[in-house]
Design a protein around this motif. Structure first.
Motif, PDB file in Angstrom:
ATOM      1  N   HIS A 156      -8.645  -2.834   1.029  1.00 27.75           N
ATOM      2  CA  HIS A 156      -7.365  -3.046   1.694  1.00 27.75           C
ATOM      3  C   HIS A 156      -7.264  -4.313   2.551  1.00 27.75           C
ATOM      4  O   HIS A 156      -6.398  -5.138   2.348  1.00 27.75           O
ATOM      5  N   ARG A 182     -10.248   1.553   2.580  1.00 27.38           N
ATOM      6  CA  ARG A 182      -9.550   2.628   3.274  1.00 27.38           C
ATOM      7  C   ARG A 182      -9.760   3.996   2.636  1.00 27.38           C
ATOM      8  O   ARG A 182      -9.777   5.016   3.314  1.00 27.38           O
ATOM      9  N   GLY A 183      -9.931   4.043   1.319  1.00 27.12           N
ATOM     10  CA  GLY A 183     -10.029   5.317   0.632  1.00 27.12           C
ATOM     11  C   GLY A 183     -11.364   6.020   0.761  1.00 27.12           C
ATOM     12  O   GLY A 183     -11.493   7.178   0.353  1.00 27.12           O
ATOM     13  N   MET A 224      -6.026  -1.905  -3.561  1.00 28.75           N
ATOM     14  CA  MET A 224      -6.454  -0.561  -3.203  1.00 28.75           C
ATOM     15  C   MET A 224      -6.502   0.396  -4.388  1.00 28.75           C
ATOM     16  O   MET A 224      -7.130   1.453  -4.294  1.00 28.75           O
ATOM     17  N   LYS A 276     -13.476   2.233  -2.744  1.00 27.91           N
ATOM     18  CA  LYS A 276     -12.198   2.903  -2.961  1.00 27.91           C
ATOM     19  C   LYS A 276     -11.181   2.500  -1.902  1.00 27.91           C
ATOM     20  O   LYS A 276     -11.450   2.562  -0.714  1.00 27.91           O
ATOM     21  N   GLY A 277     -10.019   2.070  -2.367  1.00 29.68           N
ATOM     22  CA  GLY A 277      -8.945   1.719  -1.443  1.00 29.68           C
ATOM     23  C   GLY A 277      -9.134   0.393  -0.745  1.00 29.68           C
ATOM     24  O   GLY A 277      -8.736   0.241   0.409  1.00 29.68           O
ATOM     25  N   ASN A 312      -9.664  -0.904  -6.481  1.00 27.16           N
ATOM     26  CA  ASN A 312     -10.878  -0.661  -5.677  1.00 27.16           C
ATOM     27  C   ASN A 312     -11.771  -1.896  -5.556  1.00 27.16           C
ATOM     28  O   ASN A 312     -12.995  -1.807  -5.641  1.00 27.16           O
ATOM     29  N   MET A 326       0.843  -1.178   0.000  1.00 30.09           N
ATOM     30  CA  MET A 326       0.000   0.000   0.000  1.00 30.09           C
ATOM     31  C   MET A 326       0.875   1.221   0.000  1.00 30.09           C
ATOM     32  O   MET A 326       1.998   1.175   0.469  1.00 30.09           O
ATOM     33  N   SER A 372     -10.079   6.124   7.724  1.00 27.15           N
ATOM     34  CA  SER A 372      -9.214   5.356   6.829  1.00 27.15           C
ATOM     35  C   SER A 372      -9.036   3.933   7.359  1.00 27.15           C
ATOM     36  O   SER A 372      -7.944   3.530   7.758  1.00 27.15           O
TER      37      SER A 372
END
Length: 396
Positions: A290, A306-307, A264, A287-288, A267, A1, A332
């Motif tokens: 993880h 996370r995003g 990430m 988004k993100g 997505n 990441m 996050s």
């Protein structure tokens, strides 16, 4: 990441139920995350026959050949850990500390000074030790989960992440910047074999149901590796079909038939047949995308995005996303684990110096706890299971 500037899971036959882009999935994701080359699909439903595979020699046999997580039922604690106090250990990458949270009060009860850039807190194969991965400090700090006290650091170069082979014979250090998989003694951490890799950023992994191989993600080059456990050799490699792919957490399905790989930048989760190692398909989550965490009943998996400050809920049997939980004040959500009773999902807030406690039934945020800077791979401990495969707690 992407890390702050200071830092940086016999052949099975089944049918993949691939589908075209579904409108229902569009509502769960964050738009089209890839180009035309990316296949998007729902995940295959569980179809493995109830046949015990011939496992890695020395590996404890599965309790249930139809469910690799059968030993992880709520509060089913090993005698080794049953008297350990329940705690959440949070490595703060930028603060060089571990925050220790009492889950009963949602309060930080201790802060432990460790080495430079602690990335993950990893339960040992025998469940007796928690290893703090001080990546840039080039050490592992042992913590006694019975007392919460840290021991003398052990010198280990570039320990970004740490896993254990299912037979308990080796620790496997993910030396991300060194571009190596380093097999070590699981107790002394003495180097046994170094396996150079051609990809960049080895970081997460999970083992096949029989333990004979494991899949490794390479975040900086967008690749996956397949590694023979006994031979300690990379036997296959592939580039993910997405420009700029950044694969993260890896998790095996309960039936042992499918690997899921969080990405990430794409997505979503890649859906991979580990046996054939064919090109995977992509399931958008958010988004993100993880971290990946299996619930105590093996029915659902929690996916941290996370995003966008959300958690997607994936149903293994139905092979689809069923819910999405949004943190009320954003955040996050990164790495973490599920409480021993299965009722709470704990996640670090990577860029917000906080930890989230989330109700696994309703998705309601139960607590938002301030910790040090750059919280990352937190470990909820103790957890059910007979032995640990590493990372923040993958138990069989």
């Amino acid at each position: 990441m992407p890390r702050p500037a200071q830092s940086r899971r016999p052949r099975r036959t089944r049918t993949l139920l691939a589908a075209a882009l579904l409108a229902a999935l569009a509502g769960c994701g964050s738009g089209d995350p890839g180009g035309a080359a990316v296949k998007k699909a729902e995940a295959p439903a569980a179809r493995r026959p109830a046949v015990t595979p011939a496992g890695l020699p020395g590996m404890p046999p599965l309790l249930d050949p139809r469910d690799v997580y059968a030993a992880d039922r709520p509060d089913k604690l090993s005698p080794v850990v049953k008297d350990f106090p329940s705690r959440v250990y949070v490595p703060n990458t930028n603060s060089d500390t571990v925050s220790v949270i009492d889950p009963a009060t949602y309060q930080v009860v201790e802060t432990i000074r460790v080495g430079r850039q602690p990335q993950h807190v990893v339960p040992s194969w025998d469940l007796k030790t928690l290893w703090v991965n001080n990546d840039r400090g080039h050490t592992l700090t042992p913590i006694d989960p019975a007392t919460g006290k840290a021991g003398k650091p052990v010198e280990v170069h570039d320990p970004y992440n740490l896993y254990f082979t299912p037979d308990g014979r080796y620790a496997v250090v993910m030396a991300s910047m060194d571009r190596e998989l380093v097999f070590r003694d699981p107790h002394t951490m003495e180097r046994k074999k170094t396996v150079p890799v051609s990809c960049y950023g080895v970081n997460h992994a999970d083992f096949s149901a029989d333990g004979r191989y494991f899949i490794v993600s390479c975040e900086f080059s967008g690749e996956l590796l397949k590694v023979d456990t006994a031979r300690m050799e990379v036997v296959a490699k592939q580039k993910l079909p997405f420009k700029g792919a950044m694969p993260q957490d890896v998790k095996l399905s309960p039936d042992g038939g499918t690997f899921y790989v969080a990405d990430m930048m794409a997505n979503g989760m890649w859906i991979l047949d580990g046996d054939t190692f064919a090109t995977p398909t992509l399931l958008p989550t958010g988004k993100g995308c993880h971290g990946l965490y299996v619930g105590r009943d093996s029915r659902e998996m929690y996916v941290s995005n996370r995003g966008e400050g959300t958690v997607s809920v994936f149903d293994f049997t139905r092979g689809k996303l069923t819910r999405k939980w949004r943190l009320p004040d954003g955040g996050s959500p990164d790495m973490g684990g599920v409480s021993a009773d299965g009722k709470v999902l704990w996640l670090s807030g990577r860029y917000d110096s906080e930890v989230y406690a989330i109700d696994t039934t309703t998705g309601r945020q139960l607590a938002r706890i301030p910790v040090g800077s750059g919280p990352h791979g937190l470990a909820v401990y103790p957890q059910p299971g007979r032995y640990s495969l590493g990372h923040t707690g993958v138990f069989r």
